[in-house]
Design an enzyme around this catalytic site. Structure first.
Site, PDB file in Angstrom:
ATOM      1  N   VAL A 138       0.860  -1.189   0.000  1.00  0.00           N
ATOM      2  CA  VAL A 138       0.000   0.000   0.000  1.00  0.00           C
ATOM      3  C   VAL A 138       0.896   1.239   0.000  1.00  0.00           C
ATOM      4  CG1 VAL A 138      -1.792   1.270   1.244  1.00  0.00           C
ATOM      5  CG2 VAL A 138      -1.795  -1.243   1.278  1.00  0.00           C
TER       6      VAL A 138
ATOM      7  N   GLY B  72      -6.364  12.688   2.030  1.00  0.00           N
ATOM      8  CA  GLY B  72      -7.432  11.694   2.088  1.00  0.00           C
ATOM      9  C   GLY B  72      -7.385  10.636   1.008  1.00  0.00           C
ATOM     10  N   LEU B  73      -6.307  10.643   0.188  1.00  0.00           N
ATOM     11  CA  LEU B  73      -6.268   9.683  -0.921  1.00  0.00           C
ATOM     12  C   LEU B  73      -5.961   8.262  -0.455  1.00  0.00           C
ATOM     13  CD1 LEU B  73      -4.562  11.924  -3.604  1.00  0.00           C
ATOM     14  CD2 LEU B  73      -6.830  10.868  -3.769  1.00  0.00           C
TER      15      LEU B  73
ATOM     16  N   LYS C 156      -6.929   6.984   2.403  1.00  0.00           N
ATOM     17  CA  LYS C 156      -8.221   6.534   2.928  1.00  0.00           C
ATOM     18  C   LYS C 156      -9.155   6.145   1.775  1.00  0.00           C
ATOM     19  CE  LYS C 156     -11.851   8.186   6.115  1.00  0.00           C
ATOM     20  NZ  LYS C 156     -13.034   8.364   5.273  1.00  0.00           N
TER      21      LYS C 156
ATOM     22  N   ASP D  63       3.013  -1.647   9.441  1.00  0.00           N
ATOM     23  CA  ASP D  63       4.137  -1.093  10.181  1.00  0.00           C
ATOM     24  C   ASP D  63       3.605  -0.253  11.337  1.00  0.00           C
ATOM     25  OD1 ASP D  63       6.176  -2.178   8.641  1.00  0.00           O
ATOM     26  OD2 ASP D  63       6.149  -0.510   7.208  1.00  0.00           O
TER      27      ASP D  63
ATOM     28  N   TYR E  23      -4.746   2.676   9.795  1.00  0.00           N
ATOM     29  CA  TYR E  23      -5.625   1.550   9.483  1.00  0.00           C
ATOM     30  C   TYR E  23      -6.734   1.389  10.536  1.00  0.00           C
ATOM     31  CZ  TYR E  23      -2.472   0.238   5.721  1.00  0.00           C
ATOM     32  OH  TYR E  23      -1.724   0.236   4.566  1.00  0.00           O
TER      33      TYR E  23
END
Lengths: 165, 165
Positions: free
Chosen positions: A103, A113-114, A116, A139, A146
Site C-alpha cells: 500500500v 485523504g487519498l 483513505k 508497520d 488503518y
C-alpha cells in the site's frame, strides 16, 4: 466519447473494459482508480522509490501482480497524461480471505485523504467478491491510519507472525 | 509398484504424479503428506469439525483450495484405507509472500510432532518456490507453537490487523 476525448485528447488512450477507471470521490482534479493488473512496472517502481522502498526484481513484481486477486492503482490525469500516484494489492483465496500488500501513496499526494479513499475502494472491491476476512500487516507508524479505517490490531489476541529463516 | 502394492493392496489407488505423496519423517506408522488440491471436502469438513471449527459452505471451500498456492494435507494409511489427519494451506502472490490458513491436526494425532512436521513441510514447499515472506495469523494459544518453528510475532512492531465491517 465526449468525456474521454476531453480527458485524453483525441489520439490518446480510449476507455476499454480493461481500464476499469473510476473517479475518486471528493477530490479536486482528475484522480481515478483502476483495477487493471497490466500496469507499467517501471512507473510502479518509481512510485515505490518515492517512499524509499527497497527495489525488487521487475520480473517477480510482474508475477506478483498477475497472481494478486485485486490490483488497485490510483492515477492523476492531466493534459492528456496520466501519472501513477497510489497503489495497493491483495492476495486471496477468492472465497474467504484477502490480505493487503504494497500500500503506497506518492508523497506529493499524501495528506489529502487519498490513502483513505484508496483503502475504502479496495475494501469495496473485496466485499463485492464476497470476501469477509480482510487482513494486513501494518508497520507501527501506520497502525493508527488503518485503525481509523476499521482495522483492528491483534483482535482477540490473534498475532501476526513472520517466519525468519 | 511393489511398495505401493504393499501399501494399498493391488486394487486400490495407485500413485500418480497428482498424488504427490511424501512420507512424514520420524513417525511410526504410515503417515504421508500430499500437495494434491483436489481432496475430499467432506473429509476435510470432518477434520475441521474434530477441532470445533465453524462449518463453511463446501462450495466456497472448494474455491478457496483451488485458489490456494499450496494445499498440504497429511494422511494416515492403514490396511488399504487412508484417513485425513492434518491440513494447511497458503495463499500467495507466487513471487514474494505467502500467508498460511486453516492449519489443523486431528486431536487423535496431536502431541507427537505432526504439526511441527507439517509446518516444516509447508515451509519447504514455499521455499522451493522462492517465497521469502511467510506469514500467518496465530490465535493466542498457538503463538508459542509457531515461535518454536521460527515465526516471530509483531517483528519490528509490525501488527496483524483485521477489518471489521
Amino acid at each position: 466519447m465526449g468525456f474521454w476525448k476531453s480527458l485524453f485528447g483525441s489520439d490518446t488512450l480510449e476507455p476499454t473494459k480493461k481500464t476499469k477507471l473510476r473517479q475518486v470521490p471528493n477530490q479536486s482534479g482528475q484522480i481515478f482508480f483502476s483495477t487493471e493488473k497490466d500496469i507499467d512496472l517501471y512507473e510502479l517502481e518509481e512510485l515505490c522509490d518515492s517512499v524509499g522502498w527497497a527495489r525488487r526484481p521487475i520480473r517477480k513484481v510482474r508475477i506478483a501482480l498477475q497472481h494478486s486477486f485485486v490490483v488497485l492503482s490510483m492515477w492523476e490525469h492531466r493534459g492528456g497524461f496520466r501519472r501513477l500516484i497510489g497503489f495497493a494489492r491483495a492476495t486471496s483465496d477468492y472465497a474467504f480471505n484477502a490480505t493487503l500488500w504494497d500500500v503506497v501513496i506518492h508523497p506529493d499526494f499524501q495528506g489529502r485523504g487519498l490513502g483513505k479513499a484508496m483503502m475504502e475502494e479496495m475494501i469495496r472491491e473485496l466485499r463485492k467478491s464476497d470476501i469477509s476476512n480482510i487482513s494486513l500487516f501494518a508497520d507501527a507508524h501506520v497502525v493508527e491510519f488503518y485503525s481509523q479505517l476499521g482495522f483492528n490490531a491483534d483482535p482477540e489476541g490473534i498475532k501476526g507472525m513472520f517466519w525468519y529463516p
